[in-house]
Design a protein around this motif. Sequence first.
Motif, PDB file in Angstrom:
ATOM      1  N   GLU A 212       0.823  -1.207   0.000  1.00 43.96           N
ATOM      2  CA  GLU A 212       0.000   0.000   0.000  1.00 43.96           C
ATOM      3  C   GLU A 212       0.858   1.257   0.000  1.00 43.96           C
ATOM      4  O   GLU A 212       0.421   2.305  -0.474  1.00 43.96           O
ATOM      5  N   GLU A 213       2.097   1.119   0.485  1.00 40.54           N
ATOM      6  CA  GLU A 213       3.006   2.270   0.505  1.00 40.54           C
ATOM      7  C   GLU A 213       3.738   2.437  -0.824  1.00 40.54           C
ATOM      8  O   GLU A 213       4.489   3.402  -1.000  1.00 40.54           O
ATOM      9  N   GLY A 214       3.552   1.487  -1.747  1.00 41.10           N
ATOM     10  CA  GLY A 214       4.170   1.600  -3.063  1.00 41.10           C
ATOM     11  C   GLY A 214       5.485   0.878  -3.215  1.00 41.10           C
ATOM     12  O   GLY A 214       6.129   0.986  -4.266  1.00 41.10           O
TER      13      GLY A 214
ATOM     14  N   PRO B 276      -3.697   8.505 -13.869  1.00 43.36           N
ATOM     15  CA  PRO B 276      -2.674   9.192 -13.085  1.00 43.36           C
ATOM     16  C   PRO B 276      -1.701   8.196 -12.463  1.00 43.36           C
ATOM     17  O   PRO B 276      -2.102   7.103 -12.042  1.00 43.36           O
ATOM     18  N   ALA B 277      -0.450   8.559 -12.410  1.00 42.11           N
ATOM     19  CA  ALA B 277       0.585   7.679 -11.866  1.00 42.11           C
ATOM     20  C   ALA B 277       0.870   8.040 -10.412  1.00 42.11           C
ATOM     21  O   ALA B 277       0.810   9.209 -10.019  1.00 42.11           O
ATOM     22  N   ARG B 278       1.176   7.025  -9.622  1.00 42.36           N
ATOM     23  CA  ARG B 278       1.513   7.208  -8.220  1.00 42.36           C
ATOM     24  C   ARG B 278       2.976   6.854  -8.009  1.00 42.36           C
ATOM     25  O   ARG B 278       3.587   6.119  -8.796  1.00 42.36           O
ATOM     26  N   PRO B 279       3.600   7.356  -6.943  1.00 40.93           N
ATOM     27  CA  PRO B 279       4.994   6.992  -6.660  1.00 40.93           C
ATOM     28  C   PRO B 279       5.100   5.515  -6.257  1.00 40.93           C
ATOM     29  O   PRO B 279       4.270   5.003  -5.497  1.00 40.93           O
TER      30      PRO B 279
ATOM     31  N   ARG C 120       7.360   5.601 -11.001  1.00 40.19           N
ATOM     32  CA  ARG C 120       5.937   5.851 -10.938  1.00 40.19           C
ATOM     33  C   ARG C 120       5.201   4.705 -11.606  1.00 40.19           C
ATOM     34  O   ARG C 120       5.773   3.976 -12.437  1.00 40.19           O
TER      35      ARG C 120
ATOM     36  N   ASP D  38      -1.902   2.849 -11.071  1.00 38.89           N
ATOM     37  CA  ASP D  38      -2.627   1.891 -10.233  1.00 38.89           C
ATOM     38  C   ASP D  38      -3.789   1.279 -11.021  1.00 38.89           C
ATOM     39  O   ASP D  38      -4.525   1.989 -11.716  1.00 38.89           O
TER      40      ASP D  38
ATOM     41  N   ARG E 266      -1.259  -3.897  -4.143  1.00 43.43           N
ATOM     42  CA  ARG E 266      -1.863  -3.231  -5.277  1.00 43.43           C
ATOM     43  C   ARG E 266      -1.031  -3.550  -6.518  1.00 43.43           C
ATOM     44  O   ARG E 266       0.118  -4.001  -6.415  1.00 43.43           O
TER      45      ARG E 266
ATOM     46  N   VAL F 285       0.447  -2.043 -10.193  1.00 47.19           N
ATOM     47  CA  VAL F 285       0.708  -0.841 -10.987  1.00 47.19           C
ATOM     48  C   VAL F 285       1.283  -1.251 -12.340  1.00 47.19           C
ATOM     49  O   VAL F 285       1.872  -2.325 -12.493  1.00 47.19           O
TER      50      VAL F 285
END
Length: 275
Positions: A41-43, A87-90, A99, A102, A120, A122
């Motif tokens: 969840e923190e990437g 949109p991209a997340r870190p 990035r 998701d 998750r 990505v």
Amino acid sequence: MPVVTALTYYPVKGCAGVPVDQARLTPAGLAHDRSFMVVSEEGVFRSQRSDPRLTLIRPDVTLDGTRLTLRSDDFEPLAVTVDASGPARPVELFGAPYRGIDQGDIVAGWLSSVLGAPSRLVRVPPDHDRVTDGRTPGTSGYADSSAVHLLSRATLDLLNEKLGERGAGPLGMDRFRPNIVVDGWPEPHTEDRAHHLTLGAAELGYTKLAVRCAVTMVDQETAARSGPEPLRTLADYRRAASGGVVFGTKYTVLRPGKVSVGDEVVVEEWGEPER
């Protein structure tokens, strides 16, 4: 005559591979290779080092990359439409920031159930501009480093011979998760010296030797993890100057093109092995 005897791409980093008879070699490796990644969840990326159950997930992606299906025993298959432009997340891979797009809560819930940990999924964004290191810089998706990992049959045969001398059973090629397997080189570790290759319509340039980790101790069929083999035996004769063990070779794609099982592998340039 050395030839390509196996091609495998790994759509989701850390999950099972997809064997194919032919593939398109892109600047980032075999088409769709490591274009998805499971993260916390923190990437932070998940790996078989700590999440061996990843290997029980069997991904399949359509040729155009628009649909992804995930399968795992005891779970219903999940098919999703790939979001390639959201949109991209870190995200974080070996401490480096990247990035990722998701892929939503449904696939996240499915992965969390299979892995037993909040997860998750990505996808590499269109503007992914990663530059990989090594003797020949290049790019890749979410691979550990370079675009292509190549391993020869003779190299694995030597390891299995040494394992047998210790009373250990032989290991399959899948334990090392190569993209390309070459047979026909009589000497083990010939790939260490093959610095410029032509195979099919593509060309590869040497980047570095593949440093091995605890993933090699994970059975790719059952997700069972044991040790100390093969790392103990590799440490006897494949220890690098950096202290790790090396087995197989990483390459950058110099010229994209179609590659097929049965293609001849031509070494255009030889070099000294890097240890």
